[in-house]
Design a protein around this motif. Structure first.
Motif, short mmCIF file in Angstrom:
data_model
loop_
_atom_site.label_atom_id
_atom_site.label_comp_id
_atom_site.label_asym_id
_atom_site.label_seq_id
_atom_site.Cartn_x
_atom_site.Cartn_y
_atom_site.Cartn_z
N LEU A 143 109.24 36.80 69.11
CA LEU A 143 108.23 37.97 68.46
C LEU A 143 108.04 39.34 69.74
N ASN A 144 108.17 39.35 70.53
CA ASN A 144 107.35 40.33 70.81
C ASN A 144 108.62 41.61 70.47
N ASP A 145 109.37 41.42 70.54
CA ASP A 145 110.90 41.90 70.07
C ASP A 145 110.63 42.54 68.17
N ILE A 146 109.93 42.62 67.56
CA ILE A 146 109.31 42.68 66.83
C ILE A 146 109.17 43.79 67.00
N ASP A 147 109.22 44.69 66.00
CA ASP A 147 108.33 46.25 65.56
C ASP A 147 108.13 45.87 64.65
N ALA A 148 107.11 45.44 63.69
CA ALA A 148 106.47 45.53 62.75
C ALA A 148 105.14 45.80 62.62
N LYS B 192 84.63 46.81 73.83
CA LYS B 192 86.50 47.08 73.85
C LYS B 192 87.80 46.23 74.11
N GLY B 193 87.53 45.45 75.24
CA GLY B 193 88.77 44.09 75.39
C GLY B 193 88.55 42.81 74.88
N LYS B 194 87.45 42.92 73.74
CA LYS B 194 87.55 41.71 72.87
C LYS B 194 88.50 42.06 71.33
N LEU B 195 87.65 43.27 70.99
CA LEU B 195 88.03 44.27 69.65
C LEU B 195 89.58 44.55 69.66
N ASN B 196 90.26 45.04 71.24
CA ASN B 196 91.86 45.55 70.93
C ASN B 196 93.17 44.77 71.58
N ARG B 197 92.76 43.43 70.80
CA ARG B 197 93.80 42.51 71.32
C ARG B 197 94.85 42.45 69.75
N PRO B 198 95.55 41.62 69.44
CA PRO B 198 96.94 41.35 68.49
C PRO B 198 95.95 40.46 67.85
N ILE B 199 95.74 40.22 66.61
CA ILE B 199 95.27 39.78 65.53
C ILE B 199 95.67 38.18 64.71
N ARG B 200 95.78 37.58 64.58
CA ARG B 200 96.38 36.87 63.99
C ARG B 200 95.64 35.79 62.67
N LEU C 102 101.40 31.46 60.16
CA LEU C 102 100.59 32.25 60.17
C LEU C 102 101.18 33.65 59.93
N VAL C 103 99.98 35.01 59.87
CA VAL C 103 100.22 36.52 59.66
C VAL C 103 99.99 36.93 61.26
N CYS C 104 100.58 38.13 62.13
CA CYS C 104 100.03 38.44 63.32
C CYS C 104 99.91 39.62 62.79
N GLY C 105 99.61 40.62 64.20
CA GLY C 105 99.12 42.26 63.67
C GLY C 105 99.21 42.40 65.69
N THR C 106 100.50 42.87 64.89
CA THR C 106 100.34 42.88 66.71
C THR C 106 100.99 44.78 67.02
N GLY D 285 98.11 52.44 66.38
CA GLY D 285 99.77 52.22 66.30
C GLY D 285 101.11 51.94 67.57
N GLU D 286 100.52 51.95 68.57
CA GLU D 286 101.56 51.54 69.96
C GLU D 286 101.38 49.89 68.96
N LYS D 287 103.04 48.77 69.74
CA LYS D 287 102.98 48.02 70.11
C LYS D 287 102.21 47.53 71.22
N PHE D 288 101.51 45.99 71.16
CA PHE D 288 101.11 45.73 72.13
C PHE D 288 102.15 44.58 72.84
N ASP D 289 102.33 45.18 73.87
CA ASP D 289 103.65 43.66 74.77
C ASP D 289 102.33 42.50 74.83
N LEU D 290 103.17 41.56 73.82
CA LEU D 290 102.68 39.84 73.62
C LEU D 290 102.41 39.29 74.71
N LEU D 291 102.87 39.37 75.83
CA LEU D 291 103.99 38.65 76.60
C LEU D 291 102.23 38.62 77.99
N GLN D 292 101.13 39.42 78.02
CA GLN D 292 100.15 40.29 78.44
C GLN D 292 98.99 39.51 77.86
#
Length: 503
Positions: free
Chosen positions: A269-274, A360-368, A425-429, A434-441
């Protein structure tokens, strides 16, 4: 680990430090999560009104047409578990009176989408399904269905089995996912992007199936399909240990490593750029006649994510330009009202910079956004509120193994749960820049699972990584939405295909 084991681990291409931590996990186990309560309607689970559904059906397709959308389908597993009862009968004495499951299968065999294919196999052997039924030679039918010299359904992945019949022909789950994709996953440039995770031994057959479908589908829909594939990475396998927590050694002296469950797919999933990624299991598909509810609610959860994400991005961009009380208040409002977050009691007494860092720490995360269905006794993870170390509370999908059933409060919360997770699920990564999150973090490595298995007659313990929609997404912002039960129709056994929803 001693030097000899470290060298053996390296020789097998694995990381000694990671393996050492895995062995420690076997010894210490995983801590239970602190549940503060189940997520229930209007307390963590949103109920969509008719107005909401109308709104998102109007706004979502327009927004999706301007962004990259991908449908991510875990499709690696073989279908062998679907046929467990049939295999048991094939290995048994052939007395059908002992198996109500096989009796039902034979009584309604003409209802299966693979009926004609199975009959053709038997005809090449000088018989037919009806002949076998007349002779009560049920084993010949099952051998033709399951074994590799017949249809080979016992070793194929679910995605390539024929599930549904239409006047125009039959469809596999892979085919149905392409159809679904054309109805709610159309992104920029009228492109439908679908990604299947597959096993190495099945990828060629998957490609052949998809290649046989796409040209006609593109012609019929006027859309372009881009289908991609990946395999569960070998590096995500976990070590198996003996019941004494020592590395499990094979007869050739090598260490046994095993696939680490669907949590290993976080790397894929982390390799998907969308901009937007839908996740749905391979076997949860239905015929066209009842797809409408699925499409409506997929558009609704996708639309909700984009709407909430827009507000999150605005709040973060404002915080980046000014750290005023007004900007803090607006960010807090987005976190509490739009994301449903629960602020720690001490928040109002924090210094402004601490409030800024917290928000900022709470808001700046991937969202699902996760669809949840009413609990009807099906197995699966459920939605709960979890206490976080910073005093806040977050929404998580928990498996029963993560809950301390000996704790009266946790047991009470479990019994009060009203919904469970159908993997919808639907995910915003991507972040607000506009940068991709590193989901492993954003995964919680303290939420794995330990299970007991056996190999060559010897007992062992196996380790699963934090589940893809459980601990692997523990650090995401999560919204739960109630979706209708009709959108959840998994096929766990072959006889599930006899249910009305699959006919």
């Amino acid at each position: 680990m001693n030097t000899e084991l470290i060298e053996l681990v390296k020789k097998q291409g694995m990381d000694p430090e990671t393996v050492s931590q895995q062995i420690e996990n076997f010894k210490t186990g995983f801590p239970f999560l602190e549940i503060t309560g189940p997520a229930t309607p209007n307390n963590g689970i949103r109920i969509m009104s008719d107005e909401d559904l109308d709104h998102f059906q109007e706004t979502y397709p327009k927004k999706a047409a301007e962004i990259e959308v991908v449908k991510f389908v875990p499709a690696s597993g073989a279908a062998s578990r679907m046929f467990k009862d049939l295999f048991a009968f094939l290995d048994g004495d052939g007395d059908i009176s002992k198996s109500g499951f096989v009796q039902k299968f034979m009584d309604r065999i003409e209802k299966f989408a693979f009926y004609q294919d199975l009959d053709e196999v038997l005809k090449t052997r000088g018989t037919s399904i009806s002949d076998c039924l007349d002779r009560k030679d049920y084993k010949e039918i099952l051998a033709a269905l399951l074994n590799d010299d017949g249809l080979g359904y016992g070793s194929l992945p679910k995605g390539l089995l024929k599930f549904h019949s239409y006047e125009s022909g039959t469809r596999t789950p892979a085919f149905e996912h392409l159809i679904e994709g054309s109805q709610y996953a159309v992104g920029k440039g009228k492109i439908v992007k679908i990604h299947f995770t597959v096993s190495p031994e099945h990828e060629e057959k998957f490609r052949a199936e998809i290649d046989s479908i796409v040209p006609q589908l593109q012609k019929e829909t006027g859309l372009k399909f881009e289908v991609s594939y990946s395999q569960q990475k070998k590096s995500t396998d976990t070590i198996a240990v003996t019941m004494d927590n020592e590395p499990f050694l094979e007869e050739d002296g090598s260490i046994l490593f095993r696939p680490a469950g669907h949590g290993a797919l976080l790397e894929n999933l982390n390799d998907i750029d969308a901009d937007l990624i839908f996740i749905k299991n391979i076997d949860n598909v239905v015929p066209d006649r009842i797809k409408q509810a699925t499409v409506e609610y997929k558009q609704a959860i996708g639309g909700l994510l984009l709407e909430v994400q827009g507000k999150v991005f605005e709040a973060l961009q404002e915080l980046e330009t000014e750290i005023s009380p007004a900007a803090i208040d607006r960010a807090k409002k987005v976190y509490v009202e739009d994301l449903g977050g629960k602020i720690p009691a001490r928040f109002d007494g924090m210094p402004r910079m601490e409030q800024f860092s917290f928000l900022k720490g709470k808001l700046n995360r991937p969202i699902r956004v996760c669809g949840m269905v009413k609990n009807t006794g099906e197995p699966g993870g459920g939605p709960f509120w979890i206490a976080e170390e910073d005093g806040s509370q977050s929404l998580q999908i928990l498996e029963t193994a993560q809950i301390n059933l000996e704790d009266p409060n946790s047991e009470r919360h479990l019994q009060a749960a009203t919904h469970f997770n159908p993997v919808d699920l639907v995910c915003g990564t991507r972040n607000y820049k506009g940068e991709k999150f590193d989901l492993l973090q954003y995964r919680d490595m303290k939420t794995g699972f330990i299970t007991e298995k056996s190999k060559s007659g010897r007992e062992l313990k196996a380790l699963e990584l934090p589940g893809l929609w459980n601990g692997s997404m523990a650090g995401w912002n999560t919204l739960f939405v109630e979706v209708p039960l009709i959108t959840f129709n998994p096929v766990k056994t072959v006889n599930d295909l006899l249910r009305d929803e699959h006919q």
